[in-house]
Design an enzyme around this catalytic site. Sequence first.
Site, mmCIF file in Angstrom:
data_model
loop_
_atom_site.group_PDB
_atom_site.id
_atom_site.type_symbol
_atom_site.label_atom_id
_atom_site.label_comp_id
_atom_site.label_asym_id
_atom_site.label_seq_id
_atom_site.Cartn_x
_atom_site.Cartn_y
_atom_site.Cartn_z
ATOM 1 N N LYS A 48 -2.659 -15.342 -6.224
ATOM 2 C CA LYS A 48 -3.490 -15.170 -5.034
ATOM 3 C C LYS A 48 -3.356 -13.750 -4.491
ATOM 4 O O LYS A 48 -2.491 -12.984 -4.920
ATOM 5 C CB LYS A 48 -3.087 -16.199 -3.966
ATOM 6 N N TYR A 279 0.539 13.528 14.541
ATOM 7 C CA TYR A 279 0.220 12.992 15.858
ATOM 8 C C TYR A 279 1.479 12.737 16.678
ATOM 9 O O TYR A 279 2.452 12.161 16.199
ATOM 10 C CB TYR A 279 -0.545 11.670 15.723
#
Length: 386
Positions: A48, A279
């Site tokens: 999955k 940042y």
Amino acid sequence: MATTSMPLNKIDPRQRAWVEVSPDAIKANTLAIRSLLDEQCLLMAVVKADGYGHGSETVAEAALAGGATNLGVATLQEALELRKAGIVCPILVLGNLINPEDLDACIHWDLMPTLSSAREALLCNQIAESHDKEFCVHIKVDTGMTRLGCDLRLASELIQLVDNLKNLSLRGIYSHLALADVEANGQANSFTSKQKEKFETLLSSVMPRGKPLYRHLANSAGTLRDKGLHFDMVRVGLALYGYSPLKDLRNNFSLQPALAVRAKVTLLRDVPSDTGVSYGHTFITQRPSRLAVVGIGYADGISRALSGKMSVLIDGKFYPQVGSITMDQLVIDITESPQIQIGSVVTLLGVDGDSAITPYDWSEISGSIPWEILCSFKYRLPRVVI
């Protein structure tokens, strides 16, 4: 106007950042897990989430070559992609399917749904009748996960119902372990032991109605820890990809990591002392420094929670990541290694020379888990099979 002079398939997928996947490692891991099982015990490879980020088709083919007999997925779409790729082995959809159209697709593509309720059983039988076919199904029972699965108190009734519905064929009864990866090895009266006991009690009570083809309980942790949890089949996810979920037994199994994440240096910066980086200027240089910008960021799956805490590898040597990880880029300090150039390959996860960075390393830094980390690498990172 866009030019079409260069075919897209001629562009090197390793121009910026990419994921390397080794089918040989997945096959070897499957063989290693297979060696722990009794001959009659089957192995379901859980593929999955695009094979835990490795590529579901690549993983499925390698696992089947290594001795897996069944595949497990979470969604109908995942199962359909495997069928359309030509994979014909039994596929179990582990998630609940609630729409008639989804179940109709299941029977058309010979997929096995998971049933958790009488409603689902009756709907499956109705759809099977409309096709004049037999619908192979598995019943999931909740023994303590408190997620999907039939309430244990109603399980016998659901099993009897499925047995009595003429167009349904019960191919499996299963449950899922909640604590197998965190309980100490051999812990007496563990929750895992209690789940096993509940599962066995249920199975013994329904045996007169016919033993299902597969009884399965063990995930990767249960498979590696306790042979008594194996029953007729085990469902293996994380271990297939080269990682043991058992911290106390992490080095006891011959598992090979099947994935690496790499990127390239895209710019070099020589900056003076007292220069803020990225940042928020969460990192300030303490000396004249050479910094390298690397073309990968949190939009690719490199969690911002790793900012200023992780290291990367170049030519087998560790370098600290500095400042905030941004959407598309991150910065590393390479002051001590002037030989690094634009285009140098950076390993963020995986083996480089004699050194390695693992999902365990990242999970300890970020508070995540290896499962989440492996599933986090986004579509912008092409998968390169090696």
